[in-house]
Structure formats: C-alpha cells, structure tokens
Design an enzyme around this catalytic site. Sequence first.
Site, PDB file in Angstrom:
ATOM      1  N   LYS A 108       0.720  -1.210   0.104  1.00 12.69           N
ATOM      2  CA  LYS A 108      -0.137   0.057  -0.032  1.00 12.69           C
ATOM      3  C   LYS A 108       0.850   1.385  -0.039  1.00 12.69           C
ATOM      4  O   LYS A 108       0.712   2.040   0.884  1.00 12.69           O
ATOM      5  CB  LYS A 108      -0.933  -0.257   1.304  1.00 12.69           C
ATOM      6  CG  LYS A 108      -1.726  -1.184   1.161  1.00 12.69           C
ATOM      7  CD  LYS A 108      -3.013  -1.034   2.367  1.00 12.69           C
ATOM      8  CE  LYS A 108      -3.792  -2.372   2.127  1.00 12.69           C
ATOM      9  NZ  LYS A 108      -4.409  -2.782   3.479  1.00 12.69           N
ATOM     10  N   ILE A 115       2.478   6.900   0.411  1.00  9.04           N
ATOM     11  CA  ILE A 115       1.517   6.070   0.710  1.00  9.04           C
ATOM     12  C   ILE A 115       0.470   6.042  -0.144  1.00  9.04           C
ATOM     13  O   ILE A 115       0.083   7.211  -0.757  1.00  9.04           O
ATOM     14  CB  ILE A 115       1.049   6.349   2.383  1.00  9.04           C
ATOM     15  CG1 ILE A 115       0.421   7.794   2.417  1.00  9.04           C
ATOM     16  CG2 ILE A 115       2.092   6.435   3.166  1.00  9.04           C
ATOM     17  CD1 ILE A 115      -0.162   7.916   3.754  1.00  9.04           C
ATOM     18  N   CYS A 116      -0.260   5.092  -0.297  1.00 10.62           N
ATOM     19  CA  CYS A 116      -1.457   4.699  -1.223  1.00 10.62           C
ATOM     20  C   CYS A 116      -2.508   5.438  -0.464  1.00 10.62           C
ATOM     21  O   CYS A 116      -3.075   4.822   0.312  1.00 10.62           O
ATOM     22  CB  CYS A 116      -1.703   3.336  -1.488  1.00 10.62           C
ATOM     23  SG  CYS A 116      -3.195   3.235  -2.681  1.00 10.62           S
ATOM     24  N   LEU A 117      -3.208   6.386  -0.875  1.00  2.79           N
ATOM     25  CA  LEU A 117      -4.501   7.272  -0.402  1.00  2.79           C
ATOM     26  C   LEU A 117      -5.446   7.044  -1.680  1.00  2.79           C
ATOM     27  O   LEU A 117      -6.644   7.760  -1.448  1.00  2.79           O
ATOM     28  CB  LEU A 117      -4.103   8.513  -0.040  1.00  2.79           C
ATOM     29  CG  LEU A 117      -3.409   8.581   1.179  1.00  2.79           C
ATOM     30  CD1 LEU A 117      -2.947  10.052   1.372  1.00  2.79           C
ATOM     31  CD2 LEU A 117      -3.960   7.999   2.174  1.00  2.79           C
TER      32      LEU A 117
END
Length: 171
Positions: A108, A115-117
Amino acid sequence: MADEATRRAVSQLPLLKTHAGPRDRALWPQRLKEEYQSLIRAVEQNKAADSDWFRLESNADGTRWTGTCWFIHELLRYEFRVEFDIPVTYPDTAPEVAVPELDGKTAKMFRGGKICLTDHFAPLWARNAPRFGLAHLMALGLGPWLAVEIPDLISKGLVVHRERQGDAAAE
C-alpha cells in the site's frame, strides 16, 4: 464508513475558505494562513484528546512540508519522518504523503515511500476540495493509513522498535 469518534474529530477541524494554490501569488498567503490555523487546531485537538501524533513544518513559501509522525503500538512509540510537496493543482489535488523509511515494506505504498491514498482518501478529498486542507490530509489520510499498516508491518517484523533493534544487534 468512518466511526463516530472520527466524524466528531474531523467536524471540529475548520474548513478552509480560500481556493488558491501555490501558483496563485495573490491568494496563496491567505490559503497558507488558513492551513496553519487548521493544523494548529488539529494539534490542539489531538493534545486535548491525548492523541498527539504528528508535527509538521513548511519551507518559507509553504510548498514543501516535512516533519514526524508517530504511532503507539503495545506501549512502544514508533516514529517516522513524513514529507510531501504541495501539488501545483492544490487544493483540487491532494498532496502525496511520503514516509521514506517504509519505502518498499508494504504493497500500500508507491515508489519513494508515498502512501497509497487513492481508494479511500482521494474520493473524499475530491468531494470536499477546496474546503479540505493539510489537517484533513493528516486526520483522514495518514492517520488511518498508519493505524492499518504499522501494526501489520510490526507483526511481520518489517518494522522494529529502536530499543528492540539494539537488542537484536547485540545478540
């Protein structure tokens, strides 16, 4: 969906009024002032709730932000550097938050420790832009990401507390 405590905490963060990004020389200082006021409010609110978990500071023109965030797990404090740049299309586009120390440790995350948002936070930001700001990014983006990812990384042994790192090195 968000729990009641999250809704209450976020509802106490001021919504921003100025629709301006870093390229808008006339209105950007006003937007930056609103960002700082919102961040100060978020930190005060977190301290009052005994859940203080980040510090941020920006460069002189407010386009590069750095700081630290921390996560308490089993009474141990795990601290990480955090950084992001304000995109030129801000506030219509949310900043991409990076936690460089965790780069490559979770799926992620994108290259460079970003970071994966995209799945959960990006649609929320899009619905609320330009009223959302950096305090919302921290409360609804980085905070929940840390709450999910850090315990998982600890359980897999990919993140080790500093004190335990020293013990492992001594053995």
